[in-house]
Motif scaffolding. Structure first.
Motif, mmCIF file in Angstrom:
data_model
loop_
_atom_site.group_PDB
_atom_site.id
_atom_site.type_symbol
_atom_site.label_atom_id
_atom_site.label_comp_id
_atom_site.label_asym_id
_atom_site.label_seq_id
_atom_site.Cartn_x
_atom_site.Cartn_y
_atom_site.Cartn_z
ATOM 1 N N ALA A 35 0.872 -1.273 0.072
ATOM 2 C CA ALA A 35 0.015 0.043 -0.068
ATOM 3 C C ALA A 35 0.752 1.288 -0.009
ATOM 4 O O ALA A 35 0.575 2.167 -0.579
ATOM 5 C CB ALA A 35 -0.977 -0.043 1.020
ATOM 6 N N ALA A 36 2.028 1.406 0.818
ATOM 7 C CA ALA A 36 2.855 2.444 0.701
ATOM 8 C C ALA A 36 3.466 2.648 -0.506
ATOM 9 O O ALA A 36 3.833 3.856 -0.847
ATOM 10 C CB ALA A 36 3.894 2.112 2.008
ATOM 11 N N ALA A 39 0.489 4.044 -2.994
ATOM 12 C CA ALA A 39 -0.049 5.423 -2.654
ATOM 13 C C ALA A 39 0.283 6.632 -3.517
ATOM 14 O O ALA A 39 -0.480 7.263 -4.000
ATOM 15 C CB ALA A 39 0.066 5.676 -1.210
ATOM 16 N N THR A 93 -4.689 1.065 0.656
ATOM 17 C CA THR A 93 -3.987 2.083 0.179
ATOM 18 C C THR A 93 -4.636 3.310 0.442
ATOM 19 O O THR A 93 -4.397 4.342 1.130
ATOM 20 C CB THR A 93 -3.570 2.067 -1.195
ATOM 21 N N ALA A 94 -6.122 3.525 0.076
ATOM 22 C CA ALA A 94 -7.047 4.830 0.289
ATOM 23 C C ALA A 94 -7.254 4.834 1.653
ATOM 24 O O ALA A 94 -7.123 6.241 1.851
ATOM 25 C CB ALA A 94 -8.253 4.330 -0.635
ATOM 26 N N TYR A 97 -3.461 6.073 3.489
ATOM 27 C CA TYR A 97 -2.599 7.152 2.717
ATOM 28 C C TYR A 97 -3.723 8.297 1.976
ATOM 29 O O TYR A 97 -3.229 8.948 1.467
ATOM 30 C CB TYR A 97 -1.718 6.545 1.821
ATOM 31 N N ARG A 99 -5.432 8.164 -0.744
ATOM 32 C CA ARG A 99 -5.688 8.050 -2.141
ATOM 33 C C ARG A 99 -5.178 6.792 -2.635
ATOM 34 O O ARG A 99 -4.377 6.057 -1.897
ATOM 35 C CB ARG A 99 -4.754 9.000 -2.810
ATOM 36 N N ALA A 100 -5.680 6.184 -3.691
ATOM 37 C CA ALA A 100 -5.142 4.907 -4.365
ATOM 38 C C ALA A 100 -5.057 5.375 -5.657
ATOM 39 O O ALA A 100 -5.759 6.211 -6.438
ATOM 40 C CB ALA A 100 -6.094 3.915 -4.218
ATOM 41 N N ARG B 142 -1.089 1.900 10.071
ATOM 42 C CA ARG B 142 -0.167 2.370 9.301
ATOM 43 C C ARG B 142 1.142 1.947 9.647
ATOM 44 O O ARG B 142 1.982 1.797 9.145
ATOM 45 C CB ARG B 142 -0.551 3.985 8.985
#
Lengths: 145, 486
Positions: A35-36, A39, A93-94, A97, A99-100, B142
């Motif tokens: 995901a990081a 993003a 991700t969304a 962070y 947004r995706a 996170r």
């Protein structure tokens, strides 16, 4: 591009095969830390084997498909295993962070995941079509993603 | 009339398995079984291949712990060459394994298990997952992902993005630590430490409160524990020798070599599972039940080898150690979760110690030789426990036989016993014919298996996720009730 699958498990390796040839990334399965990396991206293409269950011998071979995908929490398994499906990864991700990337999934019909690095004949037959779809996504980001 | 409850498959573990709970004629729990229903064919696949390729091949068995296979295969290859890797190579392999343990434990704790702790056992199963965790505590979610990413990034900085391409090879490793990698690791270490400190604080608060019952009922039983230890009994993850310790804290066997594993490990087979049942041979089967993995490594060692980790080990034992062992041994399988956090601390401190060592930047990282042996055994500590690779090769170095003893398999007996204990705790009344399978039982039996964070991709050959399926069966095997989830 992220190719998903294990190259030592027969047709499961098709995602890695296609992604590697165009400089993409290969993973056995999608895991949350990706995901990081997703993003900040504008768009991403996932490439995965698509198991064709119990297809009759005389049925026409399934063709590869390219479909847009959106973040979705309630995908298969609801994020409960060591791996995620692409829509779930986009949802993580969304959520984390803000947004995706826009995303698409290229699915290539697969016929067996037995040990071995050889692709099945029907999958090999569908590779040109899969490459065409891959090229289409590369050349028309707005349309495909 | 005896009956059976089946949980098939089990969620949030890797691979395909199911659980059956067998009831006696009075409707009380008689037995519990954790079944693995797919067969592993990987060892046969390796036959005929050059042993020099085994590190790369076995690392591709599984996407969850490829480094463990990479290192066990490389160490086996060292012995086939009859070489000792240069000191820098051994340190680099250790650095790789520390990063591997860190990232794997982070996935297990933050992604797979913490939804149970933090969202509550009775919360909606559809939300008791990483998405529910993100909604409830996005900062923790996170941070957990970034901790996992930290470990993954260290692996990539050492071995390249394609960690499966066998950075560790017979005789050593392919590349040294780069200055850029060192700089990145040092920059990110404080954040990683802060994350595990937060997780430890949170987890201890939960242990003092809502998790007390689980601590005492999730697989809390006497058994042996097995793991590698270094000099002076120090916690070890790649070198060292095998130690067995019992639940009273007595060292049952020590300084065992992996070369002799067949003399102290037996592998029993049951008709209802493809996963074998390893046991400690001198005690026989099933009395020779032993556990491996984070809990076992903390039980067999005398110290962790770094300040913060040693303090956490002392608190771990003070909180959860049994009276019978004078607080030395923790027998609850639920403590695997706490042990993972303590090991993350040890890994981060170990990484910090190693990464500033200038000797890791040398080019003298690989010993080369021809084939000098036809049989060898290598061992490493995988996130889930001790991993053995045993190869036989012909004079051309082609594999003629492979045996892999996987960590998850070694916890097989313990997983079965854990499921039975949880079921006994939550089936307190006789189960009537046609009764609903109680939700608390379903939740906790699943969670009991997840304590071990089993990964069946290399224990068998399966891949994929696992929805939940419980069946209740009568003495004749007839289906009385079932539940599906996922």
């Amino acid at each position: 591009m992220i190719g998903i699958g294990n190259p030592l498990r027969g047709d499961d390796g098709v995602g890695a095969l296609l992604a590697e040839r165009v400089g993409g990334r290969c993973v056995h399965q999608l895991t949350p830390e990706l995901a990081a990396e997703l993003a900040p991206l504008q768009r991403v293409l996932f490439i995965d084997a698509w198991l064709v269950p119990g297809q009759a011998d005389d049925a026409p071979p399934s063709r590869p498909r390219l479909d847009p995908i959106a973040p979705e929490v309630a995908g298969d398994g609801s994020g409960t295993s060591h791996h995620l499906d692409p829509a779930q990864l986009l949802a993580i991700t969304a959520a984390l962070y803000g947004r995706a990337p826009s995303a698409a999934l290229l699915r290539v019909p697969a016929y067996g995941f037995a040990h071995g690095s050889t692709l099945s004949a029907p999958l090999l037959a569908s590779l040109p079509a899969a490459r065409d779809l891959l090229q289409q996504w590369l050349e028309s980001p707005a349309a495909a993603a | 009339m005896t009956r059976t409850i089946t949980i098939d498959p089990v969620t949030r573990i890797e691979g395909h398995a199911k659980i059956t709970l067998h009831l006696d004629e009075a409707g009380r729990l008689a037995d519990a079984r954790f079944h693995v229903v797919e067969y592993r064919g990987f060892e046969t696949f390796c036959e005929g291949r050059p042993f020099t390729e085994m590190a790369g091949i076995t690392a591709r068995i599984c996407g969850i712990c490829p480094v463990s296979h990479l290192l066990a295969a490389a160490k086996t290859g060292d012995k086939l060459l009859a070489v000792q890797p240069p000191p820098a190579a051994r340190k680099l392999r250790r650095l790789l394994n520390l990063a591997q343990l860190c990232q794997s434990h982070a996935l297990s704790f933050f992604h797979l298990s913490s939804p149970d702790f933090l969202l509550g056992w009775e919360s909606d199963p559809a939300r008791r997952n990483v998405f529910g965790l993100m909604a409830a505590d996005p900062d923790l979610a996170r941070a957990g992902i970034r901790l996992r990413q930290f470990g993954q990034q260290v692996l990539e900085l050492l071995g390249g993005r394609k960690i499966h391409s066998a950075w560790a090879v017979p005789g050593g490793v392919r590349t040294p630590l780069s200055a850029e990698a060192r700089e990145w690791i040092l920059e990110r270490l404080p954040e990683a430490k802060a994350t595990v400190a937060t997780a430890l604080q949170l987890y201890k608060q939960l242990l003092d409160g809502p998790l007390q019952r689980e601590q005492s009922t999730f697989g809390d039983f006497p058994s042996l524990f097995m793991g590698l230890v270094g000099p002076g009994g120090r916690w070890e993850c790649i070198d060292g020798l095998i130690r067995f310790i019992d639940s009273d804290g007595r060292i049952v066997a020590d300084d065992l070599s992996e070369d002799d594993y067949a003399s102290y490990l037996g592998e029993a087979v049951e008709s209802w599972s493809y996963l074998k049942f390893p046991y400690y041979k001198p005690l026989g089967y099933p009395e020779g039940i032993y556990r491996v993995g984070p809990l076992a490594r903390l039980n067999v060692c005398e110290s962790m080898g770094s300040d913060w980790a040693d303090a956490e080990l002392a608190e771990f034992r003070q909180r959860s150690g049994t009276a019978e062992s004078g607080g030395r041994i923790v027998t609850s399988s639920f403590a695997f979760h706490h042990a993972r956090l303590v090991e993350i601390v040890a890994c981060l401190e170990g990484i910090e110690q190693l990464v500033v060592d200038d000797s890791l930047m040398t080019d003298r990282i690989r010993a080369r030789a021809d084939l000098n042996a036809n049989e060898a055994v290598g061992v490493s500590e995988a996130p889930r426990g001790t991993l053995f690779h045993h190869y036989c090769v012909d004079d051309d170095g082609l594999i003629t036989r492979v045996n892999l003893i996987i960590a998850t398999g070694q916890n097989n007996l313990a997983m079965n016993r854990t499921v039975a204990q949880i079921a006994r705790e939550f089936i307190t009344e006789p189960v009537a014919d046609g009764a609903e399978i109680p939700e608390p039982l379903l939740n906790r039996v699943e969670a009991g298996i997840r304590c071990f964070d089993p990964c069946l991709s290399c224990s068998t050959h399966a891949a994929g996720q696992m929805p939940l399926h419980i069946e209740l069966r009568d003495a004749a095997g007839g289906l009385v009730a079932e539940r599906l989830r996922g």
